[in-house]
Motif scaffolding. Structure first.
Motif, PDB file in Angstrom:
ATOM      1  N   PHE A  40       0.847  -1.181   0.000  1.00 36.83           N
ATOM      2  CA  PHE A  40       0.000   0.000   0.000  1.00 36.83           C
ATOM      3  C   PHE A  40       0.886   1.236   0.000  1.00 36.83           C
ATOM      4  N   THR A  41       0.428   2.304  -0.626  1.00 35.82           N
ATOM      5  CA  THR A  41       1.193   3.547  -0.630  1.00 35.82           C
ATOM      6  C   THR A  41       0.290   4.698  -0.248  1.00 35.82           C
ATOM      7  N   LEU A  42       0.923   5.771   0.185  1.00 38.47           N
ATOM      8  CA  LEU A  42       0.185   6.950   0.622  1.00 38.47           C
ATOM      9  C   LEU A  42       0.573   8.163  -0.212  1.00 38.47           C
ATOM     10  N   HIS A  43      -0.434   8.979  -0.529  1.00 41.96           N
ATOM     11  CA  HIS A  43      -0.222  10.289  -1.133  1.00 41.96           C
ATOM     12  C   HIS A  43      -0.678  11.331  -0.133  1.00 41.96           C
ATOM     13  N   LEU A  95      -5.271  12.430   2.671  1.00 44.43           N
ATOM     14  CA  LEU A  95      -4.424  11.321   2.267  1.00 44.43           C
ATOM     15  C   LEU A  95      -5.073  10.554   1.127  1.00 44.43           C
ATOM     16  N   GLY A  96      -4.290  10.183   0.166  1.00 48.44           N
ATOM     17  CA  GLY A  96      -4.740   9.291  -0.896  1.00 48.44           C
ATOM     18  C   GLY A  96      -3.932   8.015  -0.844  1.00 48.44           C
ATOM     19  N   TYR A  97      -4.342   6.999  -1.547  1.00 45.93           N
ATOM     20  CA  TYR A  97      -3.634   5.730  -1.488  1.00 45.93           C
ATOM     21  C   TYR A  97      -3.780   4.985  -2.798  1.00 45.93           C
ATOM     22  N   GLU A  98      -2.794   4.169  -3.064  1.00 39.42           N
ATOM     23  CA  GLU A  98      -2.827   3.233  -4.173  1.00 39.42           C
ATOM     24  C   GLU A  98      -2.429   1.866  -3.631  1.00 39.42           C
ATOM     25  N   GLN A 118       7.777   9.804 -11.106  1.00 36.02           N
ATOM     26  CA  GLN A 118       6.913  10.966 -10.941  1.00 36.02           C
ATOM     27  C   GLN A 118       5.653  10.796 -11.789  1.00 36.02           C
ATOM     28  N   ASP A 119       4.856  11.835 -11.854  1.00 42.42           N
ATOM     29  CA  ASP A 119       3.580  11.727 -12.564  1.00 42.42           C
ATOM     30  C   ASP A 119       3.768  11.454 -14.056  1.00 42.42           C
ATOM     31  N   ASP A 120       4.930  11.810 -14.598  1.00 41.59           N
ATOM     32  CA  ASP A 120       5.178  11.540 -16.015  1.00 41.59           C
ATOM     33  C   ASP A 120       5.765  10.148 -16.238  1.00 41.59           C
ATOM     34  N   TYR A 121       5.802   9.307 -15.187  1.00 44.42           N
ATOM     35  CA  TYR A 121       6.268   7.921 -15.252  1.00 44.42           C
ATOM     36  C   TYR A 121       7.754   7.804 -15.566  1.00 44.42           C
ATOM     37  N   VAL A 136       4.795   8.950  -4.442  1.00 43.32           N
ATOM     38  CA  VAL A 136       4.163   8.742  -3.134  1.00 43.32           C
ATOM     39  C   VAL A 136       5.094   9.253  -2.039  1.00 43.32           C
ATOM     40  N   VAL A 137       4.514   9.440  -0.855  1.00 40.78           N
ATOM     41  CA  VAL A 137       5.311   9.920   0.274  1.00 40.78           C
ATOM     42  C   VAL A 137       5.705   8.788   1.215  1.00 40.78           C
TER      43      VAL A 137
END
Length: 841
Positions: A40-43, A95-98, A118-121, A136-137
């Protein structure tokens, strides 16, 4: 650009291809046939609502769901929603998560590269990543040690915080290698220690260890072996690696044969306790075979990976195989989570716009939810255990963000969150969550309490009942309760290589295992109590002395010199004779001290000899009775010093006579020096001082305290002596006296032709020869015999030596003074000297 830079750039191009849009747009399929949630990851989103991406299996109805994995995923969501709904913790920040499925080992690298990009992969090549902001953080997970270390090798390079909730490997404690990895569970060492203390509590010292054929099984079995090697008195009968099945749980013919061999060994073994280190994937096929082989009466000790697995517990036939005990995290109720776990999608908020366009388990698949609902009761009644580790990990990140963003009750500072800065704050978090203190120790572990749980099948309220608790901070197993054993009359199962010896028997090792032994009866005169494995000879409370196989202490006869014994009476009579005769000699010499006879015997030096002799005879009773510190001191010091004074006086007296009549004319200056500085008294003082130093050194090297030791000829008798090396000390103390005896004898022999009144060679020779012979005889006797006989011989030889000096040296002088007073005149002595001179001429 150098070769190394070109290689790095080529590697990053490959990594960027792996972390590109395909990772986000495509679906991740499992290597197995059921769901394995784990990473799990957090934003941290300062602007909009929570961002959700769940990268899971698209058609869940085609797969069985791993209930615990789905449960952990829901715990992640539950914690994030709670944090977002608590405006005081992160006001203005959501907080967001993936979530991705790591599929054990098949899907580790691709998600972590996606998270680091990053967002541009793209993952740029930078000289310094201090100000690099990844996607992610923080990362929560994975759920097993091997996958966690794979992910940690990437995340640690960027110091991106990683908190794992169930990876217990001690390798993760190496902060030089994994500086960004923390965990909300105790390490494997504590799990192993809890197991060992559990086995010791129930007296199990003969066990079987079964492990999965992977790093998890090998590492934990190695750690258990190292712990047992530290002297825990637990032995491993045998250890086997369980074959790893295919993802569809099928075994090849070779694996099936291997599993059959293991079960055959298990059936033939006398060990009834089996410790299993394995993920639950391996155990479905294994326990199916256990049921087919109809193995019963076994105690299964489960590692944390399957200690509370509801799918295995759902195999109710397992209760026939024995008792199941497991090591797991403590039970922490999470209010509202049970309802949240089975909440239908229509009951919650609509799916956010950022989700994948394809259906996923978490959002629209009824099969996942229906399966979870079927296990909801067991998950709820067993207590929220591992899910609390996920829950606390999310809150640790939230509190770290609260500190990093300097949040107040109403707002937080809007700034970029760099991973390394967040990591510093996570290390420092310390808060209370549902009654537990959340913090990380120096190794990045959270010292949560461990529970020992018992599997129950006949109740619905608590299928995993806690029977004991292990506290990592104290390293102790406590709160142990009764267990419902699957045995006759609910008796505690036994698992021992050899049965305990009966009272009065000792253990004799058999083979290489200390737990395997045979029992031998204790020999007469010894006993074995309930706390020792050896037959003891300690002095006990009064009780008649029994024979073989004694089970307790008995009163042994303490041997020492007693007054009523014949040898003691004989020695006492000799001492009384010596004391009375020496006292009479002292009186006679004092009355005739001005006479030539007294002067020829040494004059004042004769009194220096008589006084120690008198005191020595008076102190003979210290040899009788049980030895004490005072009597041992007198035996080892007083008598030998008195004897040394007497012998040194005789030696110097014989030397002085020779000098007077033979050396005075030849060495007049030496003779003058000897007389002027009182040579005889200086010699006696020096010899006494040397002897005192020898005695003191001997006493310091041993002891003056009495000891008791067993008689080698009769174990029912204890010999009381001054110290264990009493004989050696006595031999060492008499060595100087023997030398002085030889010196006195030699000078006396040289003066054998002196005048009769001055010729003491016969008396000195007699006394010194007797002293030398008796001392040598005593040494010879002590080298052969032991016990009270040595004490009797010691005091007898001491008394006889003193009598030889008293009567052999002073006796003839007294006889002459009492019965031939005419010979005790100066005229008579002058005529004797003149006659000797004329004969010499």
């Amino acid at each position: 650009m150098g070769p190394q830079a070109r290689t790095l750039r080529s590697l990053l191009i490959l990594l960027q291809a792996l972390a590109g849009p395909a990772a986000h747009n495509s679906d991740f399929y499992l290597a197995g046939d059921y769901l394995l949630g784990g990473l799990f990851t957090l934003h941290a989103n300062m602007k909009g609502p929570a961002h959700l991406n769940v990268l899971q299996v698209p058609k869940c109805e085609e797969f069985d769901v791993k209930v615990l994995g789905y449960n952990l995923m829901q715990a992640m969501r539950f914690a994030v929603e709670e944090v977002n709904n608590q405006s005081s913790l992160l006001p203005g920040v959501r907080l967001g998560y993936e979530m991705v499925d790591i599929c054990y080992l098949s899907n580790n690298v691709q998600p972590v590269l996606y998270f680091l990009a990053q967002d541009d992969y793209f993952l740029p090549v930078l000289e310094d990543y201090s100000h690099y902001v990844p996607r992610v953080v923080a990362v929560i997970g994975p759920d097993n040690s091997e996958a966690t270390m794979t992910v940690a090798n990437f995340l640690s390079l960027f110091l991106l915080p990683q908190i794992t909730y169930s990876a217990i490997s001690d390798q993760l404690r190496n902060k030089l290698r994994y500086p960004a990895t923390l965990r909300t569970v105790p390490s494997a060492s504590h799990h192993i220690e809890a197991m060992v203390q559990l086995m010791l509590h129930f007296g199990w010292n003969w066990i079987v260890v079964l492990v999965s054929d992977d790093d998890y099984g090998r590492d934990n079995s190695q750690r258990l072996g190292d712990r047992l090697a530290d002297g825990s008195d637990i032995c491993i009968a045998f250890q086997e690696a369980l074959p790893m099945p295919a993802p569809d749980r099928t075994l090849t013919p070779a694996q099936q044969a291997r599993l059959g061999d293991i079960l055959l060994k298990l059936r033939r073994s006398t060990a009834r306790v089996v410790v299993v280190f394995s993920p639950e994937l391996v155990l479905h096929a294994f326990f199916a075979e256990v049921l087919r082989w109809n193995l019963t009466g076994t105690v299964w000790i489960a590692s944390e990976s399957w200690a509370i697995d509801p799918v295995l517990h759902n195999l109710t036939e397992l209760h026939r195989t024995g008792t199941f005990l497991g090591i797991t995290i403590q039970r922490v109720p999470m209010l509202g989570f049970s309802e949240f776990r089975v909440r239908r999608s229509q009951d919650g908020p609509p799916p956010p716009s950022g989700t994948s366009p394809r259906a996923t388990c978490n959002q629209q698949c009824d099969a996942c939810l229906n399966t979870t609902e079927s296990f909801s009761a067991i998950l709820t009644s067993s207590g929220e255990r591992v899910v609390y580790s996920v829950y606390s990990a999310v809150y640790a990140v939230a509190h770290a963000l609260h500190s990093l963003l300097r949040c107040t009750q109403t707002s937080c500072v809007k700034e970029v969150v760099y991973p390394w800065r967040l990591l510093e704050k996570i290390w420092k978090v310390n808060f209370t969550l549902l009654g537990n203190q959340i913090f990380f120790d120096q190794q990045g572990d959270m010292p949560m309490r461990l529970d020992i749980v018992e599997w129950q099948w006949d109740v619905r309220q608590n299928p995993f009942r806690s029977i004991a608790s292990y506290y990592p901070t104290q390293g102790q197993l406590r709160d142990i309760q009764n267990v419902s054993w699957h045995t006759h009359n609910n008796t505690v199962p036994t698992s021992m290589c050899s049965k305990d010896c009966e009272l009065g028997q000792r253990k004799k090792a058999v083979g290489i295992h200390p737990c395997c032994f045979e029992c031998i009866d204790c020999s007469p005169g010894t006993f074995r109590n309930q706390t020792s494995d050896l037959c003891s000879t300690r002095r006990p409370a009064p009780r008649p002395a029994p024979g073989r196989k004694d089970t307790s202490c008995f009163q042994r006869r303490l041997a020492f010199l007693e007054w009523q014994e014949a040898p003691t009476i004989f020695v006492a009579l000799l001492a009384a004779l010596g004391f009375s005769s020496t006292l009479a000699i002292l009186v006679i010499f004092w009355r005739h001290r001005p006479t030539p006879m007294v002067r020829s015997a040494g004059g004042p030096m004769s009194f220096l000899m008589l006084v120690p002799l008198l005191l020595a005879f008076a102190m003979v009773p210290v040899y009788v009775g049980p030895p004490t510190v005072l009597t041992c001191l007198c035996r080892q010091a007083f008598f030998t010093l008195c004897f040394t004074v007497c012998v040194s006086c005789i030696a110097v007296r014989s030397f002085q006579i020779v000098c007077i009549f033979k050396m005075a004319s030849r060495l007049p200056r030496a003779y003058g020096f000897w007389v002027r500085y009182h040579g005889p008294y200086v010699f006696v003082a020096v010899m006494t001082a040397i002897k005192a130093a020898i005695v003191a050194g001997n006493m310091l090297a041993t002891t003056t305290s009495p000891t008791v030791r067993s008689d080698p000829d009769d174990p029912n008798v204890m010999i009381a002596s001054c110290h264990p090396n009493y004989r050696n000390g006595l031999l060492f103390n008499t060595s100087m006296d023997l030398l002085l005896s030889v010196v006195g004898f030699s000078f006396a022999y040289l003066g054998k032709e002196l005048p009769t009144n001055y010729n003491e060679a016969r008396f000195i020779t007699l006394s010194m020869a007797f002293s030398f012979t008796s001392s040598v005889s005593l040494c010879t006797f002590m080298s052969v015999h032991d016990g009270v006989l040595v004490t009797i011989m010691d005091v007898l030889v001491t008394v006889l030596n003193f009598l030889a000096i008293s009567l052999g040296y002073f006796g003839p002088k007294c006889y002459m003074m009492l019965f031939y007073p005419e010979r005790n005149t100066p005229a008579y002595f002058s005529s004797m000297i003149q006659g000797y001179t004329m004969r010499r001429d």
